[in-house]
Design a protein around this motif. Structure first.
Motif, short mmCIF file in Angstrom:
data_model
loop_
_atom_site.label_atom_id
_atom_site.label_comp_id
_atom_site.label_asym_id
_atom_site.label_seq_id
_atom_site.Cartn_x
_atom_site.Cartn_y
_atom_site.Cartn_z
N PRO A 179 0.84 -1.24 -0.02
CA PRO A 179 -0.09 0.05 0.06
C PRO A 179 0.84 1.29 -0.06
O PRO A 179 1.87 1.39 0.67
CB PRO A 179 -0.87 -0.28 1.33
CG PRO A 179 -0.78 -1.53 1.51
CD PRO A 179 0.59 -2.02 1.18
N VAL A 180 0.47 2.22 -0.80
CA VAL A 180 1.32 3.35 -0.83
C VAL A 180 0.91 4.30 0.21
O VAL A 180 -0.06 4.65 0.58
CB VAL A 180 0.99 3.82 -2.32
CG1 VAL A 180 1.72 5.32 -2.56
CG2 VAL A 180 1.44 3.05 -3.33
N THR A 181 1.98 4.90 0.71
CA THR A 181 1.72 5.70 1.87
C THR A 181 2.05 7.39 1.36
O THR A 181 3.06 7.64 0.56
CB THR A 181 3.02 5.53 2.96
OG1 THR A 181 2.82 4.41 3.49
CG2 THR A 181 2.75 6.95 4.16
N GLN A 182 1.01 8.14 1.38
CA GLN A 182 1.00 9.61 1.05
C GLN A 182 1.97 10.31 1.94
O GLN A 182 1.52 10.38 3.21
CB GLN A 182 -0.45 10.30 0.89
CG GLN A 182 -0.36 11.37 0.28
CD GLN A 182 -0.33 11.54 -0.90
OE1 GLN A 182 -0.73 10.61 -1.85
NE2 GLN A 182 0.28 12.65 -1.51
N ILE A 183 3.05 11.00 1.44
CA ILE A 183 3.68 11.96 2.08
C ILE A 183 3.15 13.38 1.78
O ILE A 183 3.52 13.75 0.49
CB ILE A 183 5.18 11.81 2.13
CG1 ILE A 183 5.57 10.42 2.23
CG2 ILE A 183 5.98 12.76 2.69
CD1 ILE A 183 5.21 9.89 3.71
N GLN A 187 5.24 17.04 5.53
CA GLN A 187 5.95 15.95 6.10
C GLN A 187 7.36 15.74 5.31
O GLN A 187 7.91 14.92 5.91
CB GLN A 187 4.86 14.90 6.12
CG GLN A 187 3.84 14.81 6.74
CD GLN A 187 2.84 13.67 6.74
OE1 GLN A 187 2.70 13.17 5.54
NE2 GLN A 187 2.18 13.18 7.36
N TRP A 191 10.25 13.40 6.52
CA TRP A 191 10.38 11.95 6.03
C TRP A 191 11.69 11.65 5.45
O TRP A 191 12.38 10.79 5.94
CB TRP A 191 9.21 11.91 4.88
CG TRP A 191 9.22 10.55 4.18
CD1 TRP A 191 8.70 9.45 4.57
CD2 TRP A 191 9.99 10.18 3.07
NE1 TRP A 191 9.04 8.40 3.64
CE2 TRP A 191 9.80 8.83 2.61
CE3 TRP A 191 10.95 11.02 2.13
CZ2 TRP A 191 10.19 8.44 1.70
CZ3 TRP A 191 11.33 10.30 1.00
CH2 TRP A 191 11.22 9.09 0.69
N ARG A 250 9.80 1.36 1.90
CA ARG A 250 9.18 2.42 2.35
C ARG A 250 9.57 3.61 1.36
O ARG A 250 8.76 4.37 1.04
CB ARG A 250 9.88 2.89 3.55
CG ARG A 250 9.43 2.14 4.98
CD ARG A 250 10.14 2.61 5.94
NE ARG A 250 10.22 3.79 6.26
CZ ARG A 250 11.28 4.43 7.32
NH1 ARG A 250 12.30 3.54 7.94
NH2 ARG A 250 11.34 5.60 7.53
N SER A 254 6.18 4.92 -1.18
CA SER A 254 5.78 6.32 -0.67
C SER A 254 5.53 7.56 -1.70
O SER A 254 6.03 7.32 -2.75
CB SER A 254 6.70 7.14 0.16
OG SER A 254 7.00 6.40 1.33
N HIS A 255 4.63 8.07 -1.93
CA HIS A 255 3.84 8.94 -2.69
C HIS A 255 4.15 10.45 -2.32
O HIS A 255 3.63 11.20 -1.45
CB HIS A 255 2.49 8.93 -3.07
CG HIS A 255 2.03 9.86 -4.32
ND1 HIS A 255 1.70 11.02 -3.90
CD2 HIS A 255 2.08 9.45 -5.64
CE1 HIS A 255 1.28 11.62 -5.28
NE2 HIS A 255 1.63 10.70 -6.32
#
Length: 325
Positions: A179-183, A187, A191, A250, A254-255
């Motif tokens: 699953p893609v994590t929205q940054i 942030q 990050w 990670r 990550s997007h």
């Protein structure tokens, strides 16, 4: 050299009390011949992992020296030898290791000597700590062949790193996704700081493990090493390598805002390059151990570094991203 030496054959026969290690057989494998000056032998030293390509349970990742080492042997009667080699699915390597260990434990008990029973009890307690390790690793601890410390390290690292190697190659081939994590924009700076800090900590730990912990576990020259310390060091190496793989995931899943995409591109494979270097350790040890009696001084230099020009490119990409935010 894949065949057992005469000495290895003799030791396997004696450790097995000249009886077949197959628990459903237990046939006596030596006795009187018709000629009073000779003895009859129907026992054979069988390879657990096959000696040559095409043979039962052959493992191409093993060296010839490992295949011909006593840790890869089991004493069987001729009939059982033929049976287990005819059906490697029914008789896998792990089962044969279990046969040998159980049989030799019974032989030790049948000797009826208190010292033998106590030594076996101590060994059993020691092996409890290696219950999650491969049968070959456990057999190395039991047999203690020449250079056993390095053989054990190579086997532990090989087995513990193999799942990580498989998943790393799968990630490179895009065979799975997370699953893609929205940054968000707010942030991004934190990050990036944490990502770089995490990678630095894992690489630092790996450097200490490879250059100090493993060497210490092997013991001083002329002194035996510690099985438990070798296990602990190998486990920590595998855990640190897994964290580097987690790091790669990670970064890849990550997007980030468009302004940081160039930075993200530079981060991809940074940890992966270090993972590939860890895989060199068991391979290097195996090459040394391809000699039946390894000797001399050997060294392996593993440098955990960044690709040429990476710092300059990444610094430029971060500066450009900061202006656009």
């Amino acid at each position: 050299m894949e065949d057992f030496t005469r000495q290895t054959v003799d030791v396997l026969a004696k450790r097995s009390a000249n009886t077949c290690a197959n628990p459903d057989c237990s046939a006596i494998t030596s006795g009187p011949a018709s000629d009073e000056s000779k003895a009859l032998n129907v026992g054979e030293a069988a390879h657990i992992f096959g000696a040559r390509p095409g043979s039962a349970r052959f493992d191409e990742s093993m060296t010839d020296a490992t295949r011909s080492n006593i840790t890869n042997g089991i004493w069987l009667c001729r009939n059982c030898h033929k049976v287990v080699d005819a059906d490697s699915q029914k008789y896998p390597a792990d089962l044969l290791f279990e046969w040998r260990r159980t049989h030799e434990e019974q032989v030790a008990q049948d000797l009826g000597r208190t010292g033998s029973r106590l030594r076996q009890k101590v060994l059993d307690r020691k092996l409890e700590q290696f219950s999650n390790c491969s049968y070959l690793a456990q057999q190395i601890i039991i047999d203690k062949p020449d250079a056993w410390e390095y053989r054990l390290t190579a086997e532990l690292l090989k087995s513990e790193l193999e799942p990580i190697r498989f998943k790393w190659h799968a990630l490179q081939s895009e065979l799975y996704a997370l699953p893609v994590t929205q940054i968000s924009k707010d942030q991004c700076a934190e990050w990036l700081r944490m990502i770089l800090r995490d990678a630095s900590l894992q690489v630092h730990a790996l450097g200490l493990l490879v250059n100090k912990a493993i060497i210490k576990a092997w013991g001083e020259p002329g002194q035996p090493g510690s099985e438990l310390e070798i296990l602990r060091a190998c486990t920590l190496i595998a855990q640190a390598t897994q964290r580097l793989l987690d790091w790669e995931e990670r970064v890849r899943f990550s997007h980030l805002p468009e302004a940081f995409e160039a930075v993200q591109v530079e981060l991809i494979n940074v940890a992966g390059n270090q993972i590939d270097k860890i895989f060199e350790i068991p391979r290097w040890l195996s090459e040394i151990l391809n000699d039946a009696k390894p000797s001399g001084t050997h060294s392996l230099t593993i440098t955990f570094d960044l690709p040429t020009g990476w710092v300059e490119r990444t610094t430029k990409a971060i500066a450009s991203a900061s202006k656009r935010m």
